[in-house]
Structure formats: structure tokens, C-alpha cells
Design a protein around this motif. Structure first.
Motif, PDB file in Angstrom:
ATOM      1  N   ALA A  10      16.758  23.282  -1.625  1.00 47.80           N
ATOM      2  CA  ALA A  10      16.095  22.233  -0.840  1.00 47.80           C
ATOM      3  C   ALA A  10      16.805  20.856  -1.169  1.00 47.80           C
ATOM      4  O   ALA A  10      17.046  20.727  -2.390  1.00 47.80           O
ATOM      5  CB  ALA A  10      14.599  22.250  -1.248  1.00 47.80           C
ATOM      6  N   LYS A  11      17.153  20.289  -0.276  1.00 50.35           N
ATOM      7  CA  LYS A  11      17.713  18.911  -0.506  1.00 50.35           C
ATOM      8  C   LYS A  11      16.701  18.171  -1.205  1.00 50.35           C
ATOM      9  O   LYS A  11      15.548  18.161  -0.877  1.00 50.35           O
ATOM     10  CB  LYS A  11      18.107  18.172   0.848  1.00 50.35           C
ATOM     11  CG  LYS A  11      19.268  19.109   1.561  1.00 50.35           C
ATOM     12  CD  LYS A  11      20.024  18.203   2.514  1.00 50.35           C
ATOM     13  CE  LYS A  11      21.003  18.756   3.156  1.00 50.35           C
ATOM     14  NZ  LYS A  11      21.718  18.112   4.142  1.00 50.35           N
ATOM     15  N   THR A  12      17.022  17.130  -2.130  1.00 50.32           N
ATOM     16  CA  THR A  12      16.248  16.297  -2.840  1.00 50.32           C
ATOM     17  C   THR A  12      16.529  14.879  -2.767  1.00 50.32           C
ATOM     18  O   THR A  12      17.756  14.735  -2.616  1.00 50.32           O
ATOM     19  CB  THR A  12      15.988  16.720  -4.358  1.00 50.32           C
ATOM     20  OG1 THR A  12      17.112  16.611  -4.927  1.00 50.32           O
ATOM     21  CG2 THR A  12      15.455  17.949  -4.335  1.00 50.32           C
ATOM     22  N   VAL A  13      15.629  13.766  -3.015  1.00 50.23           N
ATOM     23  CA  VAL A  13      16.190  12.528  -3.131  1.00 50.23           C
ATOM     24  C   VAL A  13      15.326  12.017  -4.317  1.00 50.23           C
ATOM     25  O   VAL A  13      14.224  12.394  -4.448  1.00 50.23           O
ATOM     26  CB  VAL A  13      15.717  11.897  -1.755  1.00 50.23           C
ATOM     27  CG1 VAL A  13      14.275  11.961  -1.517  1.00 50.23           C
ATOM     28  CG2 VAL A  13      16.277  10.414  -1.985  1.00 50.23           C
ATOM     29  N   THR A  14      16.227  11.264  -4.927  1.00 44.97           N
ATOM     30  CA  THR A  14      15.468  10.620  -6.275  1.00 44.97           C
ATOM     31  C   THR A  14      15.420   9.003  -6.045  1.00 44.97           C
ATOM     32  O   THR A  14      16.340   8.391  -5.662  1.00 44.97           O
ATOM     33  CB  THR A  14      16.413  10.713  -7.578  1.00 44.97           C
ATOM     34  OG1 THR A  14      16.731  12.106  -7.707  1.00 44.97           O
ATOM     35  CG2 THR A  14      15.837  10.298  -8.852  1.00 44.97           C
ATOM     36  N   ASP A  67      19.477   8.905  -6.084  1.00 45.41           N
ATOM     37  CA  ASP A  67      20.522  10.081  -5.737  1.00 45.41           C
ATOM     38  C   ASP A  67      19.915  10.679  -4.555  1.00 45.41           C
ATOM     39  O   ASP A  67      18.901  11.167  -4.636  1.00 45.41           O
ATOM     40  CB  ASP A  67      20.525  10.787  -7.211  1.00 45.41           C
ATOM     41  CG  ASP A  67      21.383  12.098  -7.131  1.00 45.41           C
ATOM     42  OD1 ASP A  67      22.581  11.729  -6.402  1.00 45.41           O
ATOM     43  OD2 ASP A  67      21.221  13.047  -7.894  1.00 45.41           O
ATOM     44  N   GLU A  68      21.037  11.492  -3.978  1.00 41.93           N
ATOM     45  CA  GLU A  68      20.707  12.348  -2.831  1.00 41.93           C
ATOM     46  C   GLU A  68      21.505  13.480  -3.167  1.00 41.93           C
ATOM     47  O   GLU A  68      22.750  13.473  -3.385  1.00 41.93           O
ATOM     48  CB  GLU A  68      20.940  11.711  -1.399  1.00 41.93           C
ATOM     49  CG  GLU A  68      20.253  10.512  -1.269  1.00 41.93           C
ATOM     50  CD  GLU A  68      20.622   9.865   0.346  1.00 41.93           C
ATOM     51  OE1 GLU A  68      20.560  10.694   1.253  1.00 41.93           O
ATOM     52  OE2 GLU A  68      20.806   8.668   0.269  1.00 41.93           O
ATOM     53  N   LYS A  69      20.617  14.870  -3.080  1.00 43.88           N
ATOM     54  CA  LYS A  69      21.427  16.021  -3.296  1.00 43.88           C
ATOM     55  C   LYS A  69      20.839  17.069  -2.221  1.00 43.88           C
ATOM     56  O   LYS A  69      19.864  16.944  -1.577  1.00 43.88           O
ATOM     57  CB  LYS A  69      20.981  16.459  -4.575  1.00 43.88           C
ATOM     58  CG  LYS A  69      21.931  15.981  -5.654  1.00 43.88           C
ATOM     59  CD  LYS A  69      21.330  16.588  -7.105  1.00 43.88           C
ATOM     60  CE  LYS A  69      22.113  15.761  -8.291  1.00 43.88           C
ATOM     61  NZ  LYS A  69      21.752  16.493  -9.475  1.00 43.88           N
TER      62      LYS A  69
END
Length: 69
Positions: A10-14, A67-69
Motif C-alpha cells: 500500500a502506498k503511504t504518505v508521511t 515522504d511519499e512511498k
């Protein structure tokens, strides 16, 4: 032969809170709490969904995307 299965991560965003909710409308304060932020310089990693992106946009002057992953 066993099939190799790839689990889609799942893509995550910090995000980090950079602004104070003091003297802000109540809806913005509640949005920060909904994002899991309530004190300055705290970071939270969340799943990158349209609802989370909408919440970030609503308080974009109070948070920073780290951060975006």
C-alpha cells in the motif's frame, strides 16, 4: 510449481505538523486530530488514499508532506 505471488504494498504518505491549530477554525483542529496530529513537529505515516489526501489539502497550511512511498 508454486506461483510467486507479489503482495502489492500500500502506498503511504508521511506528514508532519508545522503549524499550530490555536486560533484556527474548529473544523481544521478536528481534521488534524483525524490525521493523528495534535502537537507541533509530530509525524504520522498514513495510507495514501483520496480521503487522506483531501484531509491534507484542507489543512495544507498546517502540515508538510515529508515522504511519499
Amino acid at each position: 510449481m508454486a506461483k510467486a505471488t507479489k503482495k502489492a504494498e500500500a502506498k503511504t504518505v508521511t506528514i508532519e505538523q508545522i503549524g499550530s491549530p490555536i486560533r484556527r477554525p474548529d473544523v481544521q483542529q478536528r481534521t488534524l486530530i483525524g490525521l493523528g496530529l495534535n502537537k507541533m513537529h509530530r509525524r504520522r505515516t498514513l495510507e495514501d488514499t483520496p480521503s487522506v489526501r483531501g484531509m491534507i489539502r484542507a489543512v495544507q497550511h498546517l502540515v508538510r508532506v515529508v515522504d511519499e512511498k
